[in-house]
Design a protein around this motif. Structure first.
Motif, mmCIF file in Angstrom:
data_model
loop_
_atom_site.group_PDB
_atom_site.id
_atom_site.type_symbol
_atom_site.label_atom_id
_atom_site.label_comp_id
_atom_site.label_asym_id
_atom_site.label_seq_id
_atom_site.Cartn_x
_atom_site.Cartn_y
_atom_site.Cartn_z
ATOM 1 N N MET A 1 -3.883 0.811 -5.955
ATOM 2 C CA MET A 1 -4.432 1.589 -4.196
ATOM 3 C C MET A 1 -5.561 0.789 -4.269
ATOM 4 S SD MET A 1 -2.244 4.894 -4.195
ATOM 5 C CE MET A 1 -1.938 4.631 -2.144
ATOM 6 N N VAL A 2 -6.853 1.487 -4.947
ATOM 7 C CA VAL A 2 -8.515 0.826 -4.542
ATOM 8 C C VAL A 2 -7.963 -0.461 -4.492
ATOM 9 C CG1 VAL A 2 -10.398 0.585 -5.923
ATOM 10 C CG2 VAL A 2 -9.301 3.022 -5.649
ATOM 11 N N MET A 3 -8.090 -1.684 -5.882
ATOM 12 C CA MET A 3 -8.283 -2.427 -5.539
ATOM 13 C C MET A 3 -6.897 -3.135 -4.540
ATOM 14 S SD MET A 3 -9.333 -3.748 -8.017
ATOM 15 C CE MET A 3 -9.572 -5.089 -8.074
ATOM 16 N N ARG B 1 0.791 -1.113 0.115
ATOM 17 C CA ARG B 1 0.305 0.350 0.110
ATOM 18 C C ARG B 1 0.832 1.378 0.196
ATOM 19 N NH1 ARG B 1 -4.632 0.009 4.337
ATOM 20 N NH2 ARG B 1 -4.857 -1.637 3.498
ATOM 21 N N TYR B 2 2.197 1.064 0.650
ATOM 22 C CA TYR B 2 2.698 2.355 1.177
ATOM 23 C C TYR B 2 3.442 2.709 -0.262
ATOM 24 C CZ TYR B 2 0.493 2.635 5.749
ATOM 25 O OH TYR B 2 0.157 2.977 6.393
ATOM 26 N N ILE B 3 3.780 1.445 -0.439
ATOM 27 C CA ILE B 3 4.732 1.344 -1.982
ATOM 28 C C ILE B 3 3.768 2.427 -3.294
ATOM 29 C CG2 ILE B 3 6.461 -0.504 -4.208
ATOM 30 C CD1 ILE B 3 6.462 -1.792 -1.640
ATOM 31 N N LEU B 4 2.449 1.882 -3.639
ATOM 32 C CA LEU B 4 2.266 2.124 -4.172
ATOM 33 C C LEU B 4 2.002 3.950 -4.322
ATOM 34 C CD1 LEU B 4 -0.921 -0.168 -5.272
ATOM 35 C CD2 LEU B 4 1.087 0.510 -6.312
ATOM 36 N N PHE B 5 2.183 4.198 -2.967
ATOM 37 C CA PHE B 5 1.869 5.755 -2.741
ATOM 38 C C PHE B 5 2.904 6.902 -2.686
ATOM 39 C CE2 PHE B 5 2.881 8.512 1.384
ATOM 40 C CZ PHE B 5 1.909 9.561 0.935
#
Length: 304
Positions: A114-116, A57-61
């Protein structure tokens, strides 16, 4: 004359008074520096703690923040060039436009991913660790860039095939429409934008309602995830609104013919600056874990 060509003609022919031009450039540069300063703090916080760079999650962020920084720097550079140099060589403009388009199209795709991830965490908590791994997240980021390149690079290839070499040595006002000016590319752009819009919103609606049903009988985490999906949807709406920029610009020019420069500036702030301003605030402040470490980072910086 269609809406796209009308907008291009207005942008190229209209010049701001000197004082107004300086004021607008100072405002844009100041806002962009502020946003990127916040983004740098968020990215440094991400890299300082394993809890973040080992979490998909934070990698995508973090990828979203880096992508926004690149996109913001390039759009501000193009904004300054439009006032200072007015026209640049097509070859240089083409490079700037391509990278800007890559990063612009990355944003809604990154938000959809991120939604997925949020959907999997809530609806399949027992399988989340197996599905959302660090390796797969990095591969997903690569896929995001490949998808954006696959969408944008045909513009370059068609332009290389249809334009003379002299065109790339000439100077133009640096816009997508002035560099990639083949009429087929305008149609392709519109179709691509519609596909992106439909795909991303389908993902958001699907995940939102699945999480909504889960939230009725599940914990507070599911309800928080539902609110997160709504925020993602608002972000995507802002990001995708840039695709309506030519049409909105035409309407504003028709309604306010004596304030063309202000209409252009308002569209730039609304579609280019505002989405990049909200992303770090939403994630850096709203996420409790990230907010905790960000406060520690800021306190350490202020104490030095």
């Amino acid at each position: 004359m269609n809406s796209s060509s009308a907008s291009v003609t207005v942008v190229v022919e209209y010049r701001d008074p000197f004082t107004s031009a300086v004021t607008k450039n100072v405002i844009v540069v100041a806002i962009s520096i502020s946003i990127n300063y916040i983004n740098v703090g968020l990215i440094q916080t991400f890299h300082r703690h394993q809890i973040f760079y080992s979490n998909p999650r934070y990698i995508l962020f973090a990828h979203l923040m880096i992508n926004d920084m690149i996109q913001l720097m390039l759009t501000v550079l193009l904004f300054i060039i439009s006032y200072s140099l007015h026209k640049i060589e097509v070859s240089a403009c083409c490079t700037l436009i391509l990278v800007t388009l890559f990063t612009t199209e990355n944003t809604p795709l990154n938000l959809a991913c991120m939604v997925m991830e949020c959907y999997i965490a809530v609806c399949f908590p027992l399988h989340h660790a197996q599905i959302c791994t660090v390796k797969r997240t990095r591969m997903l980021i690569g896929l995001i860039w490949m998808t954006s390149m696959f969408s944008v690079l045909p513009d370059l290839f068609i332009t290389l095939a249809t334009e003379s070499l002299d065109f790339f040595d000439s100077e133009v006002f640096c816009l997508r429409e002035t560099v990639f000016r083949n009429p087929l590319l305008i149609q392709k752009r519109d179709i691509t934008n519609i596909v992106y819009l439909v795909l991303v919103w389908l993902i958001i609606f699907f995940t939102y309602f699945r999480i909504l049903f889960t939230a009725k009988t599940a914990s507070k985490d599911a309800k928080k995830a539902r609110n997160t999906i709504l925020i993602h949807g608002f972000q995507v709406l802002l990001c995708m609104a840039i695709y309506a920029d030519p049409l909105l610009l035409k309407v504003l020019v028709q309604r306010f013919p004596n304030n063309i420069a202000d209409c252009l500036f308002a569209c730039y702030i609304l579609f280019q600056i505002l989405p990049r301003f909200l992303n770090p605030i939403i994630y850096g402040v709203r996420d409790k874990t990230f907010r905790k470490y960000l406060k520690t980072y800021l306190l350490c910086r202020s104490g030095q």
